[in-house]
Scaffold this motif. Structure first.
Motif, PDB file in Angstrom:
ATOM      1  N   PRO A 116       0.908  -1.193   0.005  1.00 34.83           N
ATOM      2  CA  PRO A 116       0.142   0.012  -0.093  1.00 34.83           C
ATOM      3  C   PRO A 116       0.777   1.100   0.132  1.00 34.83           C
ATOM      4  CG  PRO A 116       0.197  -1.021   2.239  1.00 34.83           C
ATOM      5  CD  PRO A 116       0.919  -1.852   1.203  1.00 34.83           C
ATOM      6  N   ILE A 117       0.199   2.451  -0.290  1.00 33.57           N
ATOM      7  CA  ILE A 117       1.190   3.542  -0.242  1.00 33.57           C
ATOM      8  C   ILE A 117       0.906   4.131   1.135  1.00 33.57           C
ATOM      9  CG2 ILE A 117       0.524   4.064  -2.700  1.00 33.57           C
ATOM     10  CD1 ILE A 117      -1.694   6.204  -1.679  1.00 33.57           C
ATOM     11  N   LYS A 118       0.168   3.853   2.167  1.00 37.01           N
ATOM     12  CA  LYS A 118       0.294   4.182   3.517  1.00 37.01           C
ATOM     13  C   LYS A 118      -0.765   3.335   4.166  1.00 37.01           C
ATOM     14  CE  LYS A 118      -3.276   7.911   3.560  1.00 37.01           C
ATOM     15  NZ  LYS A 118      -3.754   9.280   3.573  1.00 37.01           N
ATOM     16  N   ILE A 119      -0.395   3.141   5.265  1.00 40.88           N
ATOM     17  CA  ILE A 119      -1.218   2.307   6.484  1.00 40.88           C
ATOM     18  C   ILE A 119      -2.054   3.309   7.650  1.00 40.88           C
ATOM     19  CG2 ILE A 119      -1.148   0.658   8.010  1.00 40.88           C
ATOM     20  CD1 ILE A 119       0.980  -0.677   6.302  1.00 40.88           C
ATOM     21  N   ARG A 120      -3.368   3.128   7.677  1.00 46.15           N
ATOM     22  CA  ARG A 120      -3.901   3.896   8.732  1.00 46.15           C
ATOM     23  C   ARG A 120      -4.118   3.127   9.966  1.00 46.15           C
ATOM     24  NH1 ARG A 120      -8.322   5.983   4.452  1.00 46.15           N
ATOM     25  NH2 ARG A 120      -7.429   7.992   4.141  1.00 46.15           N
ATOM     26  N   PHE A 121      -4.033   3.717  11.140  1.00 46.32           N
ATOM     27  CA  PHE A 121      -4.372   2.951  12.452  1.00 46.32           C
ATOM     28  C   PHE A 121      -5.078   3.832  13.453  1.00 46.32           C
ATOM     29  CE2 PHE A 121      -0.254   4.780  12.921  1.00 46.32           C
ATOM     30  CZ  PHE A 121      -0.255   5.212  14.524  1.00 46.32           C
ATOM     31  N   PHE A 122      -5.913   3.525  14.203  1.00 48.14           N
ATOM     32  CA  PHE A 122      -6.598   4.506  15.062  1.00 48.14           C
ATOM     33  C   PHE A 122      -6.308   4.196  16.512  1.00 48.14           C
ATOM     34  CE2 PHE A 122      -9.044   0.489  14.831  1.00 48.14           C
ATOM     35  CZ  PHE A 122      -9.549   0.418  16.279  1.00 48.14           C
ATOM     36  N   ARG A 123      -5.442   3.335  16.894  1.00 48.41           N
ATOM     37  CA  ARG A 123      -5.176   3.234  18.458  1.00 48.41           C
ATOM     38  C   ARG A 123      -4.025   3.792  18.799  1.00 48.41           C
ATOM     39  NH1 ARG A 123      -8.487  -1.129  20.632  1.00 48.41           N
ATOM     40  NH2 ARG A 123      -9.010  -2.593  19.210  1.00 48.41           N
ATOM     41  N   ARG A 124      -4.056   5.196  19.417  1.00 49.33           N
ATOM     42  CA  ARG A 124      -2.883   5.765  19.553  1.00 49.33           C
ATOM     43  C   ARG A 124      -1.849   4.941  20.525  1.00 49.33           C
ATOM     44  NH1 ARG A 124      -4.239  11.298  22.344  1.00 49.33           N
ATOM     45  NH2 ARG A 124      -6.042   9.993  23.188  1.00 49.33           N
ATOM     46  N   GLN A 125      -2.396   4.187  21.432  1.00 53.07           N
ATOM     47  CA  GLN A 125      -1.251   3.367  22.324  1.00 53.07           C
ATOM     48  C   GLN A 125      -0.360   2.460  21.607  1.00 53.07           C
ATOM     49  OE1 GLN A 125      -4.555   3.173  22.217  1.00 53.07           O
ATOM     50  NE2 GLN A 125      -5.337   1.348  23.329  1.00 53.07           N
ATOM     51  N   MET A 126      -0.820   2.168  20.262  1.00 51.41           N
ATOM     52  CA  MET A 126       0.047   1.401  19.590  1.00 51.41           C
ATOM     53  C   MET A 126       0.736   2.114  18.456  1.00 51.41           C
ATOM     54  SD  MET A 126      -0.568  -1.258  20.625  1.00 51.41           S
ATOM     55  CE  MET A 126       0.475  -2.285  19.834  1.00 51.41           C
TER      56      MET A 126
END
Length: 287
Positions: free
Chosen positions: A73-83
């Motif tokens: 992918p060109i980028k990866i999204r994540f929502f858990r800030r602690q990770m």
């Protein structure tokens, strides 16, 4: 343009033989347009023993996912800030930018489905919630002066109108298949249009953010707030006019009826036939 992925790497409500939480990585493609079929989206999942939770294990899982997908992918999204540190490190090690984002609509739906249908069937399942750690959020920021719209308006479209979105003339933007929200064609989808002679820099600035959703906020006055990234937010407007205040309340009510779906558009003026920027958004409750 390549694909964007959404990722979650976290413990699940499952205990192993040593009574330790089992971890899991979920990876899925983030659809960028309304015409994308949900069934065609790439997905990857793998359990991880609690003793191996680190960026090295995650990097290997990401490499396996890329092999299965046939391209990175060109980028990866994540929502858990602690990770943040672990996910960012694993992505950096394979040369892919990681972006904190609440635009994880497919991942959120997939997680709910697995919580209801998959994890309860696993040995060691522990019923109840599997809460994420809640971190403090910063206060909303003022928009940079150069990016404030000259005027703006509340509008709405029918869900059926978005079937032709691929034919609209749009500079910057992103959408998703409305089947995610399970809306009828007649559902009214509310939105906000921003008009400005500086439409291009406004839309360009927005495209550099991870747009999450718009909301009418009454916690400190009456304001229209743009939520971005994992925690950031921006004050689009402090609302004083009674008529606009009524429209803002109507926007929020219509958004709830549309399962959180709404949009934001940027145009040079109200007579423009094209969009400098247009984003289809959905407010969802992430874990």
């Amino acid at each position: 343009m390549g694909s964007i992925w959404e990722i979650d790497f976290y413990s699940r409500p499952i205990l192993d033989a040593n009574q330790k939480k089992v971890w899991e990585v979920l990876i899925c493609e983030s659809p960028a347009d309304v015409g994308k079929s949900m069934d065609s989206l790439f997905r990857y999942t793998q359990y991880c023993p609690s003793t191996e939770v680190n960026s090295g294990w995650l990097r290997t899982a990401l490499q396996e996912a890329i092999t299965q997908a046939g391209e990175a992918p060109i980028k990866i999204r994540f929502f858990r800030r602690q990770m943040n540190n672990m996910i960012t490190k694993a992505c950096q090690d394979i040369g892919i930018p990681a972006q904190p984002s609440r635009r994880a609509l497919v991942l959120n739906q997939w997680l709910k489905q697995r919580m209801e249908e998959v994890y309860p069937q696993e040995p060691g399942y522990q019923g109840g919630t599997n809460p994420s750690v809640r971190l403090e959020r910063p206060l909303p920021q003022r928009l940079p002066d150069a990016l404030e719209g000259k005027q703006w308006a509340f509008v709405s479209l029918q869900a059926a109108d978005f079937a032709e979105m691929s034919e609209w003339e749009i500079g910057f933007g992103e959408a998703f298949p409305l089947e995610i929200a399970q809306l009828s064609p007649e559902t009214r989808i509310p939105g906000v249009l921003i008009f400005s002679p500086r439409a291009l820099p406004i839309a360009g600035w927005m495209s550099g953010l991870e747009l999450a959703f718009l909301k009418f906020d009454t916690t400190k006055g009456e304001r229209l707030i743009l939520e971005t990234g994992a925690t950031e937010s921006w004050i689009l407007e402090n609302i004083k006019n009674p008529q606009i205040l009524a429209e803002a309340k109507g926007f929020e009510e219509a958004k709830q009826k549309a399962n959180g779906v709404h949009f934001i558009g940027v145009q040079s003026d109200p007579d423009a036939q094209s969009f400098t920027g247009f984003w289809l958004l959905q407010e969802v409750n992430l874990p």
